[in-house]
Design a protein around this motif. Structure first.
Motif, PDB file in Angstrom:
ATOM      1  N   LYS A  42       0.827  -1.211   0.000  1.00 50.84           N
ATOM      2  CA  LYS A  42       0.000   0.000   0.000  1.00 50.84           C
ATOM      3  C   LYS A  42       0.860   1.258   0.000  1.00 50.84           C
ATOM      4  O   LYS A  42       2.008   1.236   0.431  1.00 50.84           O
ATOM      5  CB  LYS A  42      -0.891   0.009   1.234  1.00 50.84           C
ATOM      6  CG  LYS A  42      -1.851  -1.149   1.312  1.00 50.84           C
ATOM      7  CD  LYS A  42      -2.606  -1.107   2.610  1.00 50.84           C
ATOM      8  CE  LYS A  42      -2.083  -2.263   3.440  1.00 50.84           C
ATOM      9  NZ  LYS A  42      -2.536  -2.335   4.778  1.00 50.84           N
ATOM     10  N   VAL A  43       0.255   2.331  -0.463  1.00 50.83           N
ATOM     11  CA  VAL A  43       0.868   3.660  -0.407  1.00 50.83           C
ATOM     12  C   VAL A  43      -0.006   4.517   0.487  1.00 50.83           C
ATOM     13  O   VAL A  43      -1.209   4.630   0.254  1.00 50.83           O
ATOM     14  CB  VAL A  43       0.979   4.288  -1.816  1.00 50.83           C
ATOM     15  CG1 VAL A  43       1.532   5.695  -1.733  1.00 50.83           C
ATOM     16  CG2 VAL A  43       1.823   3.422  -2.728  1.00 50.83           C
ATOM     17  N   GLU A  44       0.590   5.083   1.543  1.00 48.85           N
ATOM     18  CA  GLU A  44      -0.161   5.974   2.428  1.00 48.85           C
ATOM     19  C   GLU A  44       0.078   7.407   1.980  1.00 48.85           C
ATOM     20  O   GLU A  44       1.223   7.861   1.902  1.00 48.85           O
ATOM     21  CB  GLU A  44       0.283   5.813   3.878  1.00 48.85           C
ATOM     22  CG  GLU A  44      -0.494   6.696   4.825  1.00 48.85           C
ATOM     23  CD  GLU A  44       0.006   6.629   6.253  1.00 48.85           C
ATOM     24  OE1 GLU A  44      -0.420   7.489   7.048  1.00 48.85           O
ATOM     25  OE2 GLU A  44       0.820   5.748   6.571  1.00 48.85           O
ATOM     26  N   GLN A  45      -1.014   8.093   1.653  1.00 48.46           N
ATOM     27  CA  GLN A  45      -0.925   9.478   1.191  1.00 48.46           C
ATOM     28  C   GLN A  45      -1.798  10.369   2.067  1.00 48.46           C
ATOM     29  O   GLN A  45      -2.772   9.902   2.663  1.00 48.46           O
ATOM     30  CB  GLN A  45      -1.393   9.601  -0.253  1.00 48.46           C
ATOM     31  CG  GLN A  45      -0.520   8.869  -1.233  1.00 48.46           C
ATOM     32  CD  GLN A  45      -1.009   9.058  -2.657  1.00 48.46           C
ATOM     33  OE1 GLN A  45      -2.201   9.038  -2.919  1.00 48.46           O
ATOM     34  NE2 GLN A  45      -0.073   9.245  -3.573  1.00 48.46           N
ATOM     35  N   THR A  90       4.298   7.080   3.214  1.00 41.88           N
ATOM     36  CA  THR A  90       5.015   5.806   3.297  1.00 41.88           C
ATOM     37  C   THR A  90       4.580   4.881   2.168  1.00 41.88           C
ATOM     38  O   THR A  90       3.524   5.065   1.567  1.00 41.88           O
ATOM     39  CB  THR A  90       4.735   5.077   4.637  1.00 41.88           C
ATOM     40  OG1 THR A  90       3.342   4.778   4.727  1.00 41.88           O
ATOM     41  CG2 THR A  90       5.168   5.903   5.828  1.00 41.88           C
ATOM     42  N   ARG A  91       5.423   3.890   1.901  1.00 40.30           N
ATOM     43  CA  ARG A  91       5.101   2.827   0.949  1.00 40.30           C
ATOM     44  C   ARG A  91       5.398   1.498   1.643  1.00 40.30           C
ATOM     45  O   ARG A  91       6.372   1.392   2.383  1.00 40.30           O
ATOM     46  CB  ARG A  91       5.976   2.912  -0.299  1.00 40.30           C
ATOM     47  CG  ARG A  91       5.774   4.153  -1.111  1.00 40.30           C
ATOM     48  CD  ARG A  91       6.736   4.151  -2.309  1.00 40.30           C
ATOM     49  NE  ARG A  91       6.757   5.426  -2.972  1.00 40.30           N
ATOM     50  CZ  ARG A  91       5.859   5.829  -3.852  1.00 40.30           C
ATOM     51  NH1 ARG A  91       4.865   5.034  -4.181  1.00 40.30           N
ATOM     52  NH2 ARG A  91       5.951   7.018  -4.414  1.00 40.30           N
ATOM     53  N   PRO A 120       9.800   4.877   4.524  1.00 39.34           N
ATOM     54  CA  PRO A 120       9.393   6.285   4.449  1.00 39.34           C
ATOM     55  C   PRO A 120       9.488   6.804   3.017  1.00 39.34           C
ATOM     56  O   PRO A 120      10.160   6.214   2.165  1.00 39.34           O
ATOM     57  CB  PRO A 120      10.398   6.992   5.359  1.00 39.34           C
ATOM     58  CG  PRO A 120      11.621   6.136   5.280  1.00 39.34           C
ATOM     59  CD  PRO A 120      11.109   4.714   5.156  1.00 39.34           C
ATOM     60  N   GLN A 121       8.846   7.915   2.759  1.00 33.39           N
ATOM     61  CA  GLN A 121       8.858   8.534   1.434  1.00 33.39           C
ATOM     62  C   GLN A 121      10.282   8.826   0.975  1.00 33.39           C
ATOM     63  O   GLN A 121      10.593   8.709  -0.204  1.00 33.39           O
ATOM     64  CB  GLN A 121       8.017   9.827   1.453  1.00 33.39           C
ATOM     65  CG  GLN A 121       8.163  10.694   0.230  1.00 33.39           C
ATOM     66  CD  GLN A 121       7.857   9.988  -1.079  1.00 33.39           C
ATOM     67  OE1 GLN A 121       7.105   9.029  -1.112  1.00 33.39           O
ATOM     68  NE2 GLN A 121       8.449  10.451  -2.159  1.00 33.39           N
ATOM     69  N   GLU A 122      11.156   9.172   1.907  1.00 28.64           N
ATOM     70  CA  GLU A 122      12.536   9.526   1.560  1.00 28.64           C
ATOM     71  C   GLU A 122      13.265   8.379   0.858  1.00 28.64           C
ATOM     72  O   GLU A 122      14.215   8.608   0.118  1.00 28.64           O
ATOM     73  CB  GLU A 122      13.321   9.935   2.808  1.00 28.64           C
ATOM     74  CG  GLU A 122      12.838  11.217   3.450  1.00 28.64           C
ATOM     75  CD  GLU A 122      11.579  11.021   4.304  1.00 28.64           C
ATOM     76  OE1 GLU A 122      11.375   9.915   4.863  1.00 28.64           O
ATOM     77  OE2 GLU A 122      10.792  11.969   4.393  1.00 28.64           O
ATOM     78  N   ALA A 123      12.843   7.142   1.090  1.00 25.64           N
ATOM     79  CA  ALA A 123      13.475   5.982   0.454  1.00 25.64           C
ATOM     80  C   ALA A 123      13.115   5.896  -1.030  1.00 25.64           C
ATOM     81  O   ALA A 123      13.811   5.249  -1.798  1.00 25.64           O
ATOM     82  CB  ALA A 123      13.063   4.696   1.164  1.00 25.64           C
TER      83      ALA A 123
END
Length: 104
Positions: free
Chosen positions: A24-27, A38-39, A58-61
């Protein structure tokens, strides 16, 4: 003192990890724009065979692209715990987080 997370012994807990697909992708909407927070990705473990392992990055990844069943390594893995109840019974979710995921 509050327990924030547990650092697992990856070799004993999960063994070899293989890529099993995207999760899942949390937006969330921030300042009027949809932003990815997050992914999650599904992994196979040769020790934890009953279920797939889900790791949250985390998104940064950034978004990850791997071949199916490619061997992977997690960077700075940690496990958090989330409790919930159904009726009069209590249950626990163990959530695996990592800073990044790379080819092994």
């Amino acid at each position: 003192m509050e327990l924030k997370y547990v650092i697992p012994n990856m070799e004993k807990t999960f063994g070899d990890l293989e890529y099993a697909g995207e999760g899942k992708v949390e937006q969330r909407r921030i300042n009027g724009r949809m932003t990815t927070l997050t992914r999650s990705y599904n992994l196979y473990s040769d020790i934890q065979r009953a279920d797939d392992i889900e790791v949250i990055l985390p998104q940064e990844a950034g978004e990850k692209f791997f071949e199916s069943e490619e061997n992977l390594k997690l960077i700075n893995p940690r496990i958090t715990v989330e409790g919930y109840k159904i009726g009069d019974r209590g249950f626990t979710n163990y959530i695996l987080h990592a800073d990044d995921m790379v080819k092994a």
